[in-house]
Design a protein around this motif. Structure first.
Motif, PDB file in Angstrom:
ATOM      1  N   UNK A  95       0.829  -1.204   0.000  1.00  0.00           N
ATOM      2  CA  UNK A  95       0.000   0.000   0.000  1.00  0.00           C
ATOM      3  C   UNK A  95       0.866   1.258   0.000  1.00  0.00           C
ATOM      4  N   UNK A  96       1.914   1.262   0.822  1.00  0.00           N
ATOM      5  CA  UNK A  96       2.818   2.411   0.860  1.00  0.00           C
ATOM      6  C   UNK A  96       3.492   2.630  -0.489  1.00  0.00           C
ATOM      7  N   UNK A  97       3.827   1.512  -1.153  1.00  0.00           N
ATOM      8  CA  UNK A  97       4.490   1.598  -2.453  1.00  0.00           C
ATOM      9  C   UNK A  97       3.539   2.084  -3.535  1.00  0.00           C
ATOM     10  N   UNK A  98       2.330   1.539  -3.559  1.00  0.00           N
ATOM     11  CA  UNK A  98       1.410   1.819  -4.664  1.00  0.00           C
ATOM     12  C   UNK A  98       0.901   3.259  -4.675  1.00  0.00           C
ATOM     13  N   UNK A  99       0.881   3.923  -3.509  1.00  0.00           N
ATOM     14  CA  UNK A  99       0.437   5.334  -3.488  1.00  0.00           C
ATOM     15  C   UNK A  99       1.620   6.298  -3.583  1.00  0.00           C
ATOM     16  N   UNK A 132       2.309  -9.735  -4.962  1.00  0.00           N
ATOM     17  CA  UNK A 132       1.577  -8.470  -4.994  1.00  0.00           C
ATOM     18  C   UNK A 132       2.534  -7.299  -4.796  1.00  0.00           C
ATOM     19  N   UNK A 133       3.488  -7.451  -3.869  1.00  0.00           N
ATOM     20  CA  UNK A 133       4.456  -6.383  -3.626  1.00  0.00           C
ATOM     21  C   UNK A 133       5.363  -6.192  -4.834  1.00  0.00           C
ATOM     22  N   UNK A 134       5.775  -7.282  -5.480  1.00  0.00           N
ATOM     23  CA  UNK A 134       6.594  -7.166  -6.690  1.00  0.00           C
ATOM     24  C   UNK A 134       5.829  -6.394  -7.762  1.00  0.00           C
ATOM     25  N   UNK A 135       4.568  -6.731  -7.958  1.00  0.00           N
ATOM     26  CA  UNK A 135       3.765  -6.031  -8.961  1.00  0.00           C
ATOM     27  C   UNK A 135       3.580  -4.563  -8.640  1.00  0.00           C
ATOM     28  N   UNK A 136       3.302  -4.247  -7.375  1.00  0.00           N
ATOM     29  CA  UNK A 136       3.134  -2.846  -6.977  1.00  0.00           C
ATOM     30  C   UNK A 136       4.437  -2.071  -7.169  1.00  0.00           C
ATOM     31  N   UNK A 138       6.957  -2.805  -9.193  1.00  0.00           N
ATOM     32  CA  UNK A 138       7.255  -2.662 -10.623  1.00  0.00           C
ATOM     33  C   UNK A 138       6.378  -1.590 -11.260  1.00  0.00           C
ATOM     34  N   UNK A 139       5.127  -1.513 -10.838  1.00  0.00           N
ATOM     35  CA  UNK A 139       4.209  -0.539 -11.409  1.00  0.00           C
ATOM     36  C   UNK A 139       4.562   0.889 -11.061  1.00  0.00           C
ATOM     37  N   UNK A 140       5.150   1.101  -9.899  1.00  0.00           N
ATOM     38  CA  UNK A 140       5.491   2.452  -9.445  1.00  0.00           C
ATOM     39  C   UNK A 140       6.892   2.849  -9.880  1.00  0.00           C
ATOM     40  N   UNK A 141       7.849   1.930  -9.691  1.00  0.00           N
ATOM     41  CA  UNK A 141       9.249   2.220 -10.028  1.00  0.00           C
ATOM     42  C   UNK A 141       9.949   0.884 -10.250  1.00  0.00           C
ATOM     43  N   UNK A 142      10.068   0.476 -11.499  1.00  0.00           N
ATOM     44  CA  UNK A 142      10.579  -0.860 -11.800  1.00  0.00           C
ATOM     45  C   UNK A 142      12.001  -1.049 -11.286  1.00  0.00           C
ATOM     46  N   UNK A 143      12.734   0.055 -11.067  1.00  0.00           N
ATOM     47  CA  UNK A 143      14.089  -0.066 -10.535  1.00  0.00           C
ATOM     48  C   UNK A 143      14.115  -0.724  -9.165  1.00  0.00           C
ATOM     49  N   UNK A 144      12.977  -0.694  -8.461  1.00  0.00           N
ATOM     50  CA  UNK A 144      12.892  -1.365  -7.165  1.00  0.00           C
ATOM     51  C   UNK A 144      13.074  -2.875  -7.305  1.00  0.00           C
ATOM     52  N   UNK A 145      12.654  -3.409  -8.442  1.00  0.00           N
ATOM     53  CA  UNK A 145      12.678  -4.852  -8.649  1.00  0.00           C
ATOM     54  C   UNK A 145      13.944  -5.298  -9.378  1.00  0.00           C
ATOM     55  N   UNK A 178       3.212  -6.529 -14.942  1.00  0.00           N
ATOM     56  CA  UNK A 178       3.742  -5.233 -14.519  1.00  0.00           C
ATOM     57  C   UNK A 178       5.230  -5.112 -14.861  1.00  0.00           C
ATOM     58  N   UNK A 179       5.965  -6.199 -14.649  1.00  0.00           N
ATOM     59  CA  UNK A 179       7.395  -6.199 -14.968  1.00  0.00           C
ATOM     60  C   UNK A 179       7.637  -6.080 -16.471  1.00  0.00           C
ATOM     61  N   UNK A 180       6.945  -6.936 -17.225  1.00  0.00           N
ATOM     62  CA  UNK A 180       7.180  -6.986 -18.669  1.00  0.00           C
ATOM     63  C   UNK A 180       6.811  -5.674 -19.357  1.00  0.00           C
ATOM     64  N   UNK A 181       5.849  -4.953 -18.798  1.00  0.00           N
ATOM     65  CA  UNK A 181       5.423  -3.689 -19.408  1.00  0.00           C
ATOM     66  C   UNK A 181       6.437  -2.570 -19.201  1.00  0.00           C
ATOM     67  N   UNK A 182       7.349  -2.765 -18.228  1.00  0.00           N
ATOM     68  CA  UNK A 182       8.235  -1.657 -17.859  1.00  0.00           C
ATOM     69  C   UNK A 182       9.715  -1.991 -17.920  1.00  0.00           C
TER      70      UNK A 182
END
Length: 220
Positions: A95-99, A132-136, A138-145, A178-182
């Motif tokens: 939740x913290x990541x996605x917002x 879920x955390x990996x997807x969130x 990746x969606x916000x900042x793929x560099x996190x993953x 989410x990963x593949x898109x970014x």
């Protein structure tokens, strides 16, 4: 109350005050106290309803507490014994990541958590929360993953058609999309993922609407 109210409620100062009160309550609890789950659930709901409309110090506190509680569980290898608390920590971190309330200083710490989570022996509830955390992230900042990309992709590929439960597969497919898109996933991984998802769609009896929705995004 948070779910039933609309935007202006969050602009009156009530939400930051609620967050402050709940955080103070959290401060009085030990990490092993099941009441922590209620605190995490309240904060997650506030984030989902109103975003990051909270003081930076309170966000930092929530991140630090959920991270430290999760690391204790991971280091002591008690994930199965503390599965509810572990998943609660992951949900709040998602939740913290996605917002988009995390700072650049917290990004490496989140990547560290992902690395440790991906090394945990399989547990369905834990895995679906990790995906879920990996997807969130990746969606916000793929560099996190990116620091854990190889391990993440291996685990996602292994669970795109998981027999551990629908939610594991649903979240694995979503995170892969989410990963593949970014990020430029290797052709080998992309082809394998597509093959697994198409085969699952045509041969499995259980694909849910959520799985199929996520599958369309991932294949795209």
């Amino acid at each position: 109350v948070s779910v039933s109210m609309d935007g202006p409620f969050g602009e009156t100062g009530v939400v930051p005050r609620l967050w402050e009160i709940i955080s103070a309550h959290w401060h009085s609890l030990g990490d092993d106290n099941m009441a922590v789950l209620s605190v995490m659930s309240c904060l997650e709901t506030l984030l989902s309803a109103f975003g990051g409309n909270v003081q930076t110090t309170l966000i930092e506190y929530a991140f630090a507490r959920s991270r430290s509680a999760l690391l204790v569980i991971l280091y002591t290898q008690h994930v199965s014994d503390e599965i509810d608390l572990a998943c609660g920590c992951l949900s709040l971190l998602s939740a913290l990541t996605s917002v988009r309330c995390l700072t650049a200083e917290q990004y490496p710490l989140l990547s560290e958590i992902l690395a440790k989570c991906l090394a945990v022996p399989e547990n369905p509830d834990f895995l679906q929360s990790v995906f879920a955390l990996i997807g969130d992230a990746a969606g916000v900042c793929v560099e996190l993953v990116v620091p854990v990309l190889d391990a993440a992709i291996r685990s996602l590929l292994d669970h795109l058609a998981s027999d551990l439960g629908d939610n594991v597969a649903v979240n694995a497919v979503w995170a892969m999309g989410q990963l593949a898109a970014r990020y430029p996933v290797s052709p080998e991984s992309a082809n394998r993922a597509a093959s697994i998802m198409v085969q699952t769609m045509t041969t499995k009896n259980y694909p849910t609407r959520a799985y199929l929705d996520n599958q369309v995004v991932a294949l795209g």
